[in-house]
Design a protein around this motif. Structure first.
Motif, mmCIF file in Angstrom:
data_model
loop_
_atom_site.group_PDB
_atom_site.id
_atom_site.type_symbol
_atom_site.label_atom_id
_atom_site.label_comp_id
_atom_site.label_asym_id
_atom_site.label_seq_id
_atom_site.Cartn_x
_atom_site.Cartn_y
_atom_site.Cartn_z
ATOM 1 N N VAL A 21 0.912 -1.339 -0.022
ATOM 2 C CA VAL A 21 0.050 0.178 -0.086
ATOM 3 C C VAL A 21 0.994 1.218 -0.151
ATOM 4 O O VAL A 21 1.833 1.410 0.717
ATOM 5 C CB VAL A 21 -0.913 0.153 1.110
ATOM 6 N N ALA A 22 0.596 2.052 -0.914
ATOM 7 C CA ALA A 22 1.424 3.546 -1.001
ATOM 8 C C ALA A 22 0.268 4.431 -0.445
ATOM 9 O O ALA A 22 -0.744 4.286 -1.195
ATOM 10 C CB ALA A 22 1.642 3.860 -2.517
ATOM 11 N N TYR A 23 0.795 5.303 0.437
ATOM 12 C CA TYR A 23 -0.109 6.405 1.175
ATOM 13 C C TYR A 23 0.471 7.390 1.570
ATOM 14 O O TYR A 23 1.782 7.400 1.878
ATOM 15 C CB TYR A 23 -0.990 5.756 2.248
ATOM 16 N N ASN A 24 -0.220 8.653 1.752
ATOM 17 C CA ASN A 24 0.679 9.948 2.379
ATOM 18 C C ASN A 24 0.234 9.442 3.929
ATOM 19 O O ASN A 24 -0.996 9.702 4.180
ATOM 20 C CB ASN A 24 -0.027 11.073 1.625
ATOM 21 N N PRO A 25 0.811 9.740 4.831
ATOM 22 C CA PRO A 25 0.624 9.657 6.107
ATOM 23 C C PRO A 25 -0.290 10.697 6.662
ATOM 24 O O PRO A 25 -0.554 10.793 7.726
ATOM 25 C CB PRO A 25 1.976 9.462 6.959
ATOM 26 N N PRO B 18 4.258 -2.178 -6.548
ATOM 27 C CA PRO B 18 5.421 -3.297 -6.318
ATOM 28 C C PRO B 18 6.210 -2.719 -5.036
ATOM 29 O O PRO B 18 6.656 -1.640 -5.141
ATOM 30 C CB PRO B 18 5.946 -3.192 -7.752
ATOM 31 N N SER B 19 6.576 -3.671 -4.425
ATOM 32 C CA SER B 19 7.453 -3.191 -3.171
ATOM 33 C C SER B 19 8.683 -2.532 -3.573
ATOM 34 O O SER B 19 9.329 -1.882 -2.743
ATOM 35 C CB SER B 19 7.776 -4.454 -2.326
ATOM 36 N N SER B 20 9.127 -2.929 -4.900
ATOM 37 C CA SER B 20 10.373 -2.335 -5.259
ATOM 38 C C SER B 20 10.344 -0.869 -5.583
ATOM 39 O O SER B 20 11.137 -0.103 -5.645
ATOM 40 C CB SER B 20 10.748 -3.016 -6.591
ATOM 41 N N ALA B 21 9.056 -0.200 -5.552
ATOM 42 C CA ALA B 21 8.752 1.095 -5.768
ATOM 43 C C ALA B 21 9.510 2.066 -4.707
ATOM 44 O O ALA B 21 9.618 3.136 -4.717
ATOM 45 C CB ALA B 21 7.374 1.518 -5.834
ATOM 46 N N ARG B 22 9.926 1.333 -3.525
ATOM 47 C CA ARG B 22 10.678 2.168 -2.478
ATOM 48 C C ARG B 22 11.871 2.788 -2.872
ATOM 49 O O ARG B 22 12.351 3.672 -2.498
ATOM 50 C CB ARG B 22 10.778 1.171 -1.385
ATOM 51 N N LEU B 23 12.271 2.060 -4.291
ATOM 52 C CA LEU B 23 13.581 2.559 -4.630
ATOM 53 C C LEU B 23 13.422 4.002 -5.458
ATOM 54 O O LEU B 23 14.517 4.661 -5.713
ATOM 55 C CB LEU B 23 14.388 1.678 -5.601
ATOM 56 N N MET B 24 12.197 4.363 -5.619
ATOM 57 C CA MET B 24 12.119 5.872 -5.977
ATOM 58 C C MET B 24 12.037 6.721 -5.143
ATOM 59 O O MET B 24 12.287 8.093 -5.612
ATOM 60 C CB MET B 24 10.693 5.787 -7.059
ATOM 61 N N ARG B 25 11.683 6.517 -4.142
ATOM 62 C CA ARG B 25 12.070 7.519 -3.043
ATOM 63 C C ARG B 25 11.381 8.891 -3.151
ATOM 64 O O ARG B 25 11.929 9.687 -3.210
ATOM 65 C CB ARG B 25 13.765 7.898 -2.744
ATOM 66 N N VAL B 26 10.099 8.528 -3.405
ATOM 67 C CA VAL B 26 9.174 9.765 -3.393
ATOM 68 C C VAL B 26 8.856 10.330 -1.954
ATOM 69 O O VAL B 26 8.467 9.659 -1.361
ATOM 70 C CB VAL B 26 7.966 9.502 -4.187
ATOM 71 N N PRO B 27 9.034 11.629 -1.674
ATOM 72 C CA PRO B 27 8.953 12.343 -0.430
ATOM 73 C C PRO B 27 7.384 12.140 0.024
ATOM 74 O O PRO B 27 6.607 12.200 -0.861
ATOM 75 C CB PRO B 27 9.420 13.671 -0.604
ATOM 76 N N GLN B 28 7.366 12.028 1.329
ATOM 77 C CA GLN B 28 5.939 11.994 1.811
ATOM 78 C C GLN B 28 5.147 10.901 1.159
ATOM 79 O O GLN B 28 3.599 10.759 1.671
ATOM 80 C CB GLN B 28 5.224 13.255 1.744
ATOM 81 N N VAL B 29 5.690 9.834 0.983
ATOM 82 C CA VAL B 29 4.974 8.689 0.380
ATOM 83 C C VAL B 29 5.526 7.412 1.342
ATOM 84 O O VAL B 29 6.752 7.194 1.118
ATOM 85 C CB VAL B 29 5.019 8.202 -1.039
ATOM 86 N N ARG B 30 4.563 6.733 2.051
ATOM 87 C CA ARG B 30 4.900 5.362 2.764
ATOM 88 C C ARG B 30 4.593 4.086 2.173
ATOM 89 O O ARG B 30 3.456 4.338 1.583
ATOM 90 C CB ARG B 30 4.804 5.710 4.029
ATOM 91 N N LEU B 31 5.136 3.063 2.369
ATOM 92 C CA LEU B 31 4.703 1.816 1.786
ATOM 93 C C LEU B 31 4.446 0.909 3.220
ATOM 94 O O LEU B 31 5.139 1.001 3.890
ATOM 95 C CB LEU B 31 5.559 1.019 1.219
ATOM 96 N N ALA B 32 3.352 0.400 3.132
ATOM 97 C CA ALA B 32 2.839 -0.636 4.200
ATOM 98 C C ALA B 32 2.520 -2.169 3.362
ATOM 99 O O ALA B 32 1.949 -2.126 2.447
ATOM 100 C CB ALA B 32 1.573 -0.221 4.977
ATOM 101 N N LEU C 299 9.184 4.683 2.137
ATOM 102 C CA LEU C 299 9.719 5.442 1.233
ATOM 103 C C LEU C 299 9.891 6.866 2.177
ATOM 104 O O LEU C 299 8.681 7.484 2.615
ATOM 105 C CB LEU C 299 8.654 5.754 0.060
ATOM 106 N N THR C 300 11.107 7.552 1.883
ATOM 107 C CA THR C 300 11.371 8.611 2.446
ATOM 108 C C THR C 300 11.954 9.551 1.534
ATOM 109 O O THR C 300 12.664 9.077 0.319
ATOM 110 C CB THR C 300 12.413 8.699 3.576
#
Length: 209
Positions: free
Chosen positions: A71-75, A145-159, A208-209
């Motif tokens: 899940v990609a979301y803005n906290p 995909p969990s590998s999207a963490r490599l894109m490091r988009v600010p303010q987006v977290r993965l759960a 993602l940070t």
């Protein structure tokens, strides 16, 4: 290749291959799994990274990578996965368009159904980076995909979704023939060795940070 393999080490694999075989000409194409299978059978491409399993017995394949949706979301948004994917019933979803990747789109829908609801899709886009930035802007949540963490988009977290349906396998595929071209065979073996060494690292880290 598709989204998961591109974000999970494919550029590094290509660089490694080019260093080993500098006279080889390598062309890459962004293609869905069905398109890759058709192109393999027509002899238009030599190898592809596809979702498994492949049911056509004219195509050989080997698993190289396991991926899963997160899940990609803005906290700061009101829509947060407090209890995995099931807590997002009724949330607006931004997803990768079915026209671009039917397999990913359908997998997102299946995963939501496994969590007990139909996703409320409010926007479809063609690029994963765009999906993440629309989530960042507060338009909704997404499954990526969990590998999207490599894109490091600010303010987006993965759960984690906490849904078994979220998992899938990626393999390298090639046309089954009596004799495989030596350079294709070397690329296939290099890909299998490369992902065996490095693939476990791509799925780590929930944020993602």
């Amino acid at each position: 290749f598709g989204i998961a393999s591109l974000a999970s080490g494919l550029p590094e694999l290509v660089l490694n291959f080019r260093r080993r075989y500098p006279r080889a000409h390598l062309t890459m194409r962004d293609m869905s799994t069905p398109s890759q299978i058709d192109s393999l059978l027509r002899g238009e491409i030599d190898a592809g990274f596809v979702r498994l399993s492949v049911l056509d017995d004219r195509v050989a394949w080997a698993p190289v990578l396991e991926e899963h949706l997160v899940v990609a979301y803005n906290p700061k948004s009101e829509f947060r996965p407090t209890a995995g994917l099931t807590s997002l019933r009724g949330a607006p979803f931004v997803v990768h368009s079915r026209a671009t990747s039917a397999s990913l789109y359908d997998h997102i829908v299946r995963t939501c159904r496994a969590a007990g609801f139909e996703p409320k899709i409010v926007q479809e886009v063609n690029e994963l980076f765009t999906v993440l930035n629309l989530v960042r802007a507060g338009l909704g949540v997404s499954l990526v995909p969990s590998s999207a963490r490599l894109m490091r988009v600010p303010q987006v977290r993965l759960a984690e979704t906490r849904v078994e349906e979220a998992v899938w396998s990626v393999g390298i595929a090639w046309k089954k023939e009596e004799t495989i071209a030596p350079l294709v065979a070397r690329f296939v073996q290099l890909a299998r060795d490369w992902y065996a060494r490095f693939a476990p690292r791509t799925g780590s880290g929930p944020t993602l940070t």
